[in-house]
Design a protein around this motif. Structure first.
Motif, PDB file in Angstrom:
ATOM      1  N   PHE A 166       0.858  -1.181   0.000  1.00 53.42           N
ATOM      2  CA  PHE A 166       0.000   0.000   0.000  1.00 53.42           C
ATOM      3  C   PHE A 166       0.895   1.232   0.000  1.00 53.42           C
ATOM      4  CE2 PHE A 166      -4.008   1.852   2.322  1.00 53.42           C
ATOM      5  CZ  PHE A 166      -4.400   2.450   1.133  1.00 53.42           C
ATOM      6  N   LEU A 167       0.746   2.087  -0.999  1.00 48.60           N
ATOM      7  CA  LEU A 167       1.600   3.267  -1.095  1.00 48.60           C
ATOM      8  C   LEU A 167       0.774   4.495  -1.438  1.00 48.60           C
ATOM      9  CD1 LEU A 167       2.020   4.088  -4.361  1.00 48.60           C
ATOM     10  CD2 LEU A 167       3.397   2.012  -4.309  1.00 48.60           C
ATOM     11  N   GLN A 168       1.391   5.661  -1.249  1.00 46.84           N
ATOM     12  CA  GLN A 168       0.778   6.911  -1.679  1.00 46.84           C
ATOM     13  C   GLN A 168       1.807   7.717  -2.470  1.00 46.84           C
ATOM     14  OE1 GLN A 168      -0.386   9.491   1.557  1.00 46.84           O
ATOM     15  NE2 GLN A 168       1.617   9.424   2.538  1.00 46.84           N
ATOM     16  N   ILE A 169       1.308   8.482  -3.442  1.00 48.27           N
ATOM     17  CA  ILE A 169       2.155   9.390  -4.214  1.00 48.27           C
ATOM     18  C   ILE A 169       1.824  10.802  -3.751  1.00 48.27           C
ATOM     19  CG2 ILE A 169       2.779  10.203  -6.515  1.00 48.27           C
ATOM     20  CD1 ILE A 169       1.817   7.505  -7.606  1.00 48.27           C
ATOM     21  N   TYR A 170       2.778  11.427  -3.100  1.00 48.66           N
ATOM     22  CA  TYR A 170       2.577  12.739  -2.490  1.00 48.66           C
ATOM     23  C   TYR A 170       3.666  13.674  -3.006  1.00 48.66           C
ATOM     24  CZ  TYR A 170       2.303  16.328   1.198  1.00 48.66           C
ATOM     25  OH  TYR A 170       2.189  17.511   1.876  1.00 48.66           O
ATOM     26  N   HIS A 171       3.269  14.777  -3.618  1.00 48.33           N
ATOM     27  CA  HIS A 171       4.240  15.705  -4.220  1.00 48.33           C
ATOM     28  C   HIS A 171       5.173  14.974  -5.177  1.00 48.33           C
ATOM     29  CE1 HIS A 171       3.266  19.574  -2.620  1.00 48.33           C
ATOM     30  NE2 HIS A 171       3.473  19.248  -1.359  1.00 48.33           N
ATOM     31  N   GLN A 249     -13.913  18.648   3.716  1.00 47.16           N
ATOM     32  CA  GLN A 249     -13.384  18.690   5.072  1.00 47.16           C
ATOM     33  C   GLN A 249     -12.209  17.739   5.250  1.00 47.16           C
ATOM     34  OE1 GLN A 249     -16.278  17.769   8.063  1.00 47.16           O
ATOM     35  NE2 GLN A 249     -14.957  18.373   9.770  1.00 47.16           N
ATOM     36  N   ALA A 250     -12.194  16.647   4.498  1.00 48.42           N
ATOM     37  CA  ALA A 250     -11.111  15.664   4.591  1.00 48.42           C
ATOM     38  C   ALA A 250     -10.648  15.313   3.182  1.00 48.42           C
ATOM     39  CB  ALA A 250     -11.557  14.426   5.346  1.00 48.42           C
ATOM     40  N   SER A 251      -9.926  16.244   2.573  1.00 48.83           N
ATOM     41  CA  SER A 251      -9.492  16.083   1.190  1.00 48.83           C
ATOM     42  C   SER A 251      -8.205  15.262   1.121  1.00 48.83           C
ATOM     43  CB  SER A 251      -9.251  17.459   0.562  1.00 48.83           C
ATOM     44  OG  SER A 251      -8.667  17.336  -0.721  1.00 48.83           O
ATOM     45  N   SER A 252      -8.207  14.230   0.287  1.00 49.75           N
ATOM     46  CA  SER A 252      -7.004  13.436   0.079  1.00 49.75           C
ATOM     47  C   SER A 252      -5.967  14.293  -0.635  1.00 49.75           C
ATOM     48  CB  SER A 252      -7.311  12.191  -0.771  1.00 49.75           C
ATOM     49  OG  SER A 252      -8.250  11.366  -0.139  1.00 49.75           O
ATOM     50  N   ARG A 253      -4.760  14.345  -0.102  1.00 52.97           N
ATOM     51  CA  ARG A 253      -3.693  15.137  -0.701  1.00 52.97           C
ATOM     52  C   ARG A 253      -2.687  14.274  -1.444  1.00 52.97           C
ATOM     53  NH1 ARG A 253      -6.407  18.773  -1.343  1.00 52.97           N
ATOM     54  NH2 ARG A 253      -4.681  20.244  -1.663  1.00 52.97           N
ATOM     55  N   SER A 254      -2.969  13.002  -1.548  1.00 56.75           N
ATOM     56  CA  SER A 254      -2.073  12.091  -2.246  1.00 56.75           C
ATOM     57  C   SER A 254      -2.895  11.059  -3.002  1.00 56.75           C
ATOM     58  CB  SER A 254      -1.130  11.388  -1.263  1.00 56.75           C
ATOM     59  OG  SER A 254      -1.869  10.564  -0.376  1.00 56.75           O
ATOM     60  N   HIS A 255      -2.273  10.434  -3.990  1.00 51.58           N
ATOM     61  CA  HIS A 255      -2.884   9.324  -4.707  1.00 51.58           C
ATOM     62  C   HIS A 255      -2.516   8.038  -3.974  1.00 51.58           C
ATOM     63  CE1 HIS A 255      -3.427  12.342  -7.757  1.00 51.58           C
ATOM     64  NE2 HIS A 255      -2.129  12.438  -7.982  1.00 51.58           N
ATOM     65  N   CYS A 256      -3.515   7.242  -3.597  1.00 48.90           N
ATOM     66  CA  CYS A 256      -3.271   6.020  -2.827  1.00 48.90           C
ATOM     67  C   CYS A 256      -3.472   4.791  -3.707  1.00 48.90           C
ATOM     68  CB  CYS A 256      -4.206   5.958  -1.620  1.00 48.90           C
ATOM     69  SG  CYS A 256      -3.899   7.283  -0.433  1.00 48.90           S
ATOM     70  N   ILE A 257      -2.528   3.867  -3.628  1.00 50.54           N
ATOM     71  CA  ILE A 257      -2.547   2.681  -4.480  1.00 50.54           C
ATOM     72  C   ILE A 257      -2.374   1.434  -3.622  1.00 50.54           C
ATOM     73  CG2 ILE A 257      -1.459   1.518  -6.430  1.00 50.54           C
ATOM     74  CD1 ILE A 257      -0.381   4.242  -7.313  1.00 50.54           C
ATOM     75  N   VAL A 304      -1.408  22.125  -6.671  1.00 52.85           N
ATOM     76  CA  VAL A 304      -0.657  22.250  -7.922  1.00 52.85           C
ATOM     77  C   VAL A 304      -0.072  20.904  -8.324  1.00 52.85           C
ATOM     78  CG1 VAL A 304       1.360  23.299  -9.014  1.00 52.85           C
ATOM     79  CG2 VAL A 304      -0.134  24.689  -7.561  1.00 52.85           C
ATOM     80  N   SER A 305       0.509  20.210  -7.358  1.00 51.23           N
ATOM     81  CA  SER A 305       1.097  18.895  -7.637  1.00 51.23           C
ATOM     82  C   SER A 305       0.036  17.895  -8.069  1.00 51.23           C
ATOM     83  CB  SER A 305       1.835  18.382  -6.390  1.00 51.23           C
ATOM     84  OG  SER A 305       2.411  17.123  -6.620  1.00 51.23           O
ATOM     85  N   ILE A 306      -1.107  17.910  -7.401  1.00 62.40           N
ATOM     86  CA  ILE A 306      -2.205  16.997  -7.737  1.00 62.40           C
ATOM     87  C   ILE A 306      -2.694  17.250  -9.158  1.00 62.40           C
ATOM     88  CG2 ILE A 306      -4.624  16.457  -7.239  1.00 62.40           C
ATOM     89  CD1 ILE A 306      -3.929  16.987  -4.253  1.00 62.40           C
ATOM     90  N   ASN A 307      -2.937  18.508  -9.495  1.00 65.56           N
ATOM     91  CA  ASN A 307      -3.452  18.834 -10.821  1.00 65.56           C
ATOM     92  C   ASN A 307      -2.462  18.475 -11.919  1.00 65.56           C
ATOM     93  OD1 ASN A 307      -5.869  19.795  -9.809  1.00 65.56           O
ATOM     94  ND2 ASN A 307      -5.192  21.923  -9.725  1.00 65.56           N
TER      95      ASN A 307
END
Length: 322
Positions: A166-171, A249-257, A304-307
């Motif tokens: 389980f990983l996330q892509i953040y920035h 209110q609880a926005s995901s700031r990373s892509h979770c895989i 910006v990173s997400i978009n």
């Protein structure tokens, strides 16, 4: 079915990678949450959705299925084809499911579910003991996958092994959601990656032998039961990066895989056949407009990173659809 421009949508796309190479499109509408349809390529024949505004001409997009706001989690699971895909994974075919759309459109609710215990949709319903109607696609997929693995054991002499990561892509950096070294206590019940100096992110490597990309040093856990896999999933969900803004209110700031790898070993005489398939479940962060979210500082930089990453993904989807 026609979806008004003011409706909120969560697109659910799945791709059975070993079939004809063609993805299929689904859209789930969660009315009254203020988002609009985003342009996507035509991915198959079926329901159509339209989008228009005063400043832009009307556009039509084709989907295989449109799920109305009153549709249950179970209907989305069955109607999206994910239930059928699980059997294909056990047979040795790769499959990928991901949800994407504007921030606040219900992607995480669709993928994780909700227990109704908090504000908004409540916390994630990531356990087998969660109310059946509140469990999202991921816990349903985990439970269904192990059910099919168990049936495979009963109907054959094959042996099975299920591994989870389980990983996330953040920035634009990859972090392991199940490795405490990669995480530091964050706000909002989630976790933020440690400083770049302490945890610069995991490296991606091209595996020429398997013709695939792998993540170096990513924790991989062998799971014997669905309950065990769900415990790891629940742990990772708590470590996601989240933040609040005007639209969520609880926005995901990373892509979770979440990746579930199934190894099936068959023996016939002296010959041994090993089939490996991977089920990948992706909860993407939502696209955002600063004028609507009011994001500033770190939250704005995350937007910006997400978009940027979603723009690249959109180009990939367009290329695959041609």
């Amino acid at each position: 079915a026609e979806v008004a421009a003011g409706a909120t949508t969560t697109r659910l796309h799945w791709r059975e990678e070993s079939s004809d190479g063609r993805g299929r499109g689904m859209v789930r509408t969660l009315g009254g949450r203020g988002s609009s349809l985003l342009p996507t390529p035509n991915l198959g024949e079926g329901a159509e959705a339209s989008s228009s505004s005063a400043s832009a001409p009307s556009k039509a997009f084709t989907f295989d299925r449109v799920f109305a706001p009153e549709v249950s989690q179970d209907e989305v699971f069955e109607g999206s084809g994910l239930s059928a895909l699980l059997g294909r994974v056990v047979e040795g075919f790769h499959a990928t499911v991901f949800a994407y759309g504007q921030t606040g459109s219900g992607k995480t609710y669709t993928m994780e579910g909700a227990d109704g215990g908090g504000s908004g949709f409540g916390g994630p319903a990531t356990g087998l003991d969660a109310a059946a109607d509140r469990r999202g696609l991921v816990p349903r997929a985990i439970s269904g996958l192990f059910d099919r693995v168990e049936r495979g054991r009963e109907m054959s002499q094959d042996t099975f092994c299920v591994r989870l990561s389980f990983l996330q892509i953040y920035h634009e950096r990859v972090y392991d959601l199940l490795n405490p070294v990669h995480l530091a206590a964050g706000s909002g019940g989630g976790g933020k990656p440690a400083s770049a100096a302490a945890a610069p992110g995991l490296r991606l490597r091209w595996n020429a032998r398997e013709s695939s990309v792998s993540v170096e040093n990513l924790f991989v856990f062998e799971c014997k039961t669905a309950a065990e896999a769900l415990r790891f999933y629940r742990t990772g969900v708590k470590n996601r990066v989240v933040a609040s803004h005007q639209m969520n209110q609880a926005s995901s700031r990373s892509h979770c895989i979440l990746m579930l790898t199934v190894e099936r070993t068959s023996s016939e005489g002296l010959a041994t056949d090993l089939r490996t398939a991977k089920l990948t479940l992706v909860d993407l962060a939502g696209s955002e407009r600063q004028a609507e979210t009011g994001a500033t500082g770190q939250t704005f930089r995350e937007s910006v990173s997400i978009n940027q990453s979603l723009f690249v993904l959109r180009k990939v989807i367009t290329a695959l659809a041609r």
